[in-house]
Design a protein around this motif. Structure first.
Motif, PDB file in Angstrom:
ATOM      1  N   TYR A  13      37.095 -58.844 -43.216  1.00  0.00           N
ATOM      2  CA  TYR A  13      37.240 -58.715 -44.750  1.00  0.00           C
ATOM      3  C   TYR A  13      36.189 -57.796 -45.875  1.00  0.00           C
ATOM      4  N   ILE A  14      35.570 -59.471 -45.546  1.00  0.00           N
ATOM      5  CA  ILE A  14      34.479 -59.775 -46.456  1.00  0.00           C
ATOM      6  C   ILE A  14      33.543 -58.786 -46.781  1.00  0.00           C
ATOM      7  N   GLU A  15      33.161 -57.991 -45.724  1.00  0.00           N
ATOM      8  CA  GLU A  15      32.301 -57.647 -45.481  1.00  0.00           C
ATOM      9  C   GLU A  15      32.594 -56.496 -45.742  1.00  0.00           C
ATOM     10  N   GLN A  16      33.411 -55.778 -45.978  1.00  0.00           N
ATOM     11  CA  GLN A  16      34.032 -54.208 -46.445  1.00  0.00           C
ATOM     12  C   GLN A  16      34.087 -54.705 -47.656  1.00  0.00           C
ATOM     13  N   ASN A  17      34.362 -55.506 -48.400  1.00  0.00           N
ATOM     14  CA  ASN A  17      34.670 -55.640 -49.868  1.00  0.00           C
ATOM     15  C   ASN A  17      33.476 -56.393 -50.664  1.00  0.00           C
ATOM     16  N   LEU A  18      32.892 -56.325 -50.135  1.00  0.00           N
ATOM     17  CA  LEU A  18      30.977 -56.730 -51.201  1.00  0.00           C
ATOM     18  C   LEU A  18      31.009 -56.346 -52.388  1.00  0.00           C
ATOM     19  N   ASP A  19      31.256 -54.886 -52.424  1.00  0.00           N
ATOM     20  CA  ASP A  19      31.125 -54.460 -53.312  1.00  0.00           C
ATOM     21  C   ASP A  19      31.885 -53.834 -54.435  1.00  0.00           C
ATOM     22  N   GLY A  20      33.184 -54.796 -53.639  1.00  0.00           N
ATOM     23  CA  GLY A  20      34.655 -54.405 -54.544  1.00  0.00           C
ATOM     24  C   GLY A  20      35.369 -55.701 -55.177  1.00  0.00           C
ATOM     25  N   ASP A  21      36.733 -55.526 -55.086  1.00  0.00           N
ATOM     26  CA  ASP A  21      37.674 -57.537 -54.684  1.00  0.00           C
ATOM     27  C   ASP A  21      37.359 -57.937 -53.446  1.00  0.00           C
ATOM     28  N   ILE A  22      37.337 -59.282 -53.758  1.00  0.00           N
ATOM     29  CA  ILE A  22      37.816 -59.873 -52.126  1.00  0.00           C
ATOM     30  C   ILE A  22      39.242 -60.266 -52.877  1.00  0.00           C
ATOM     31  N   ASP A  23      40.239 -60.689 -52.223  1.00  0.00           N
ATOM     32  CA  ASP A  23      41.573 -61.186 -52.298  1.00  0.00           C
ATOM     33  C   ASP A  23      40.822 -62.518 -51.802  1.00  0.00           C
ATOM     34  N   TYR A  24      41.261 -63.746 -52.300  1.00  0.00           N
ATOM     35  CA  TYR A  24      41.809 -65.347 -51.651  1.00  0.00           C
ATOM     36  C   TYR A  24      42.554 -64.748 -50.662  1.00  0.00           C
ATOM     37  N   LYS A  25      44.079 -64.616 -51.553  1.00  0.00           N
ATOM     38  CA  LYS A  25      44.735 -65.303 -50.836  1.00  0.00           C
ATOM     39  C   LYS A  25      45.183 -63.921 -49.563  1.00  0.00           C
ATOM     40  N   LYS A  26      44.404 -62.477 -49.749  1.00  0.00           N
ATOM     41  CA  LYS A  26      44.335 -61.600 -48.592  1.00  0.00           C
ATOM     42  C   LYS A  26      43.295 -62.478 -47.538  1.00  0.00           C
ATOM     43  N   MET A  27      42.315 -62.697 -47.570  1.00  0.00           N
ATOM     44  CA  MET A  27      41.435 -63.642 -46.479  1.00  0.00           C
ATOM     45  C   MET A  27      42.379 -64.866 -46.135  1.00  0.00           C
ATOM     46  N   ALA A  28      43.269 -65.524 -46.939  1.00  0.00           N
ATOM     47  CA  ALA A  28      43.981 -66.699 -46.012  1.00  0.00           C
ATOM     48  C   ALA A  28      45.249 -65.811 -45.506  1.00  0.00           C
ATOM     49  N   GLN A  29      46.026 -64.488 -45.605  1.00  0.00           N
ATOM     50  CA  GLN A  29      46.847 -64.085 -45.116  1.00  0.00           C
ATOM     51  C   GLN A  29      45.931 -63.431 -43.459  1.00  0.00           C
ATOM     52  N   VAL A  30      44.769 -63.326 -43.627  1.00  0.00           N
ATOM     53  CA  VAL A  30      44.892 -62.342 -42.666  1.00  0.00           C
ATOM     54  C   VAL A  30      43.776 -63.688 -41.458  1.00  0.00           C
ATOM     55  N   ALA A  31      43.748 -64.995 -41.659  1.00  0.00           N
ATOM     56  CA  ALA A  31      43.582 -66.181 -40.930  1.00  0.00           C
ATOM     57  C   ALA A  31      44.803 -66.616 -40.637  1.00  0.00           C
ATOM     58  N   SER A  32      45.967 -66.312 -41.035  1.00  0.00           N
ATOM     59  CA  SER A  32      47.129 -67.170 -40.698  1.00  0.00           C
ATOM     60  C   SER A  32      47.333 -68.308 -40.952  1.00  0.00           C
ATOM     61  N   SER A  33      46.666 -68.663 -42.328  1.00  0.00           N
ATOM     62  CA  SER A  33      46.371 -69.556 -42.701  1.00  0.00           C
ATOM     63  C   SER A  33      47.349 -69.623 -44.081  1.00  0.00           C
ATOM     64  N   SER A  34      47.669 -71.393 -44.331  1.00  0.00           N
ATOM     65  CA  SER A  34      48.089 -71.290 -45.752  1.00  0.00           C
ATOM     66  C   SER A  34      46.813 -71.163 -46.579  1.00  0.00           C
ATOM     67  N   GLU A  35      47.817 -71.257 -48.051  1.00  0.00           N
ATOM     68  CA  GLU A  35      46.491 -71.542 -48.877  1.00  0.00           C
ATOM     69  C   GLU A  35      46.320 -71.967 -49.403  1.00  0.00           C
ATOM     70  N   TYR A  36      46.865 -73.438 -49.534  1.00  0.00           N
ATOM     71  CA  TYR A  36      46.223 -74.627 -49.390  1.00  0.00           C
ATOM     72  C   TYR A  36      45.214 -74.619 -49.047  1.00  0.00           C
ATOM     73  N   HIS A  37      44.888 -74.799 -47.683  1.00  0.00           N
ATOM     74  CA  HIS A  37      43.988 -74.836 -46.621  1.00  0.00           C
ATOM     75  C   HIS A  37      42.552 -74.211 -46.557  1.00  0.00           C
ATOM     76  N   PHE A  38      42.922 -72.901 -46.194  1.00  0.00           N
ATOM     77  CA  PHE A  38      42.352 -71.429 -46.121  1.00  0.00           C
ATOM     78  C   PHE A  38      40.362 -71.691 -46.484  1.00  0.00           C
ATOM     79  N   SER A  39      40.131 -72.163 -47.825  1.00  0.00           N
ATOM     80  CA  SER A  39      38.429 -72.570 -48.580  1.00  0.00           C
ATOM     81  C   SER A  39      38.433 -74.170 -47.683  1.00  0.00           C
ATOM     82  N   ARG A  40      38.764 -74.462 -47.708  1.00  0.00           N
ATOM     83  CA  ARG A  40      38.094 -76.198 -47.136  1.00  0.00           C
ATOM     84  C   ARG A  40      37.699 -75.763 -45.403  1.00  0.00           C
TER      85      ARG A  40
END
Length: 281
Positions: A13-40
């Motif tokens: 997902y990151i690679e496909q969107n490097l030249d656009g908007d990267i949605d942190y909430k979307k990344m958490a959804q893709v990872a099936s992770s809670s928003e609280y914990h994904f970045s850490r």
């Protein structure tokens, strides 16, 4: 393993969107992770902060564009999320050591940060002690919050408690804490992430205690709903191993609630614990 596949989908997902908007909430959804914990979790597994990884990948592609195309520097800056040539040039120079205009010259040396991938590594030769606690009531916590830079959390948080001890805030919390405990979560509490918004570079750290009375005017109130918790002794060690070792093999998912650092009084064994909100898979 499912978690490994999900994390690699995040990288796609990151690679496909490097030249656009990267949605942190979307990344958490893709990872099936809670928003609280994904970045850490990302930083723990990869060894690099999520925002820093994205920045490096974008500036790697920007360098390719500068050398291989006739696009204006401004257009390349805008393409990779920078709102001005100046901000882009500063970031580019920090990464590559030269300005974007200099990078147009043949024979200059640049840095390329390749795409990472997550693979299974064999760990776990040292056991992790834990227990599961279920609290079937709302947990009302009062205290104060502070903004903490994620990269400096292990240094900043102890300093926050040292300051609280010196200025009397810690004693104020102790005086307000429960005399007749309802559960084992009765102590000084550090809540890592008061709100569920993803902030990769910083988060809100809440220092408080469980309390059911009227809070003092200078304190905030935080309410945590009934939850199940995995509890680990030794906060620092638990943070280091939680996401990369315990979560992938535990049979639990992380719930969308903050972790709690629990600091007990003298003579208590252990001296501190990490409470992690979980859900059975």
């Amino acid at each position: 393993m499912d978690w490994l596949k999900r994390m690699n989908l995040v990288l796609e997902y990151i690679e496909q969107n490097l030249d656009g908007d990267i949605d942190y909430k979307k990344m958490a959804q893709v990872a099936s992770s809670s928003e609280y914990h994904f970045s850490r979790m990302f930083a723990s597994i990869s060894g690099i902060a999520l925002s820093e990884y994205i920045r490096r990948r974008r500036l790697t592609l920007a360098a390719f564009d500068i050398q291989k195309s006739d696009l204006r520097i401004l257009d390349i800056a805008l393409k990779y999320g920078y709102d001005s040539v100046d901000s882009f040039s500063r970031a580019f120079k920090r990464t590559h050591g030269i300005t974007p205009s200099t990078a147009r010259k043949k024979g200059v040396q640049l840095k390329a940060y390749p795409t990472i991938s997550f693979q299974l590594s064999i760990k776990g030769d040292t056991e992790m002690d834990y227990r599961i606690e279920k609290l079937d009531y709302d947990m009302r916590i009062i205290g104060k919050s502070k903004s903490v830079k994620t990269s400096r959390a292990f240094k900043t948080i102890p300093n926050l408690w040292n300051t609280a001890k010196k200025d009397g805030f810690m004693q104020e919390l102790i005086d307000l804490s429960w005399e007749n405990p309802k559960c084992t979560l009765e102590s000084l509490l550090g809540i890592c992430g008061k709100e569920a918004a993803i902030m990769d570079d910083e988060f809100v750290y809440f220092m408080g205690v469980r309390y059911d009375g009227e809070p003092p005017n200078d304190m905030e109130t935080l309410l945590i709903p009934p939850s199940t918790w995995a509890v680990f002794p030794n906060i620092v060690e638990a943070w280091k191993r939680l996401y990369s070792e315990w979560v992938p093999t535990s049979g639990y998912e992380l719930a969308n609630l903050p972790c709690i650092e629990c600091y007990y009084g003298p003579k208590h064994n252990p001296r501190h614990e990490l409470w992690v909100p979980v859900l059975p898979k």
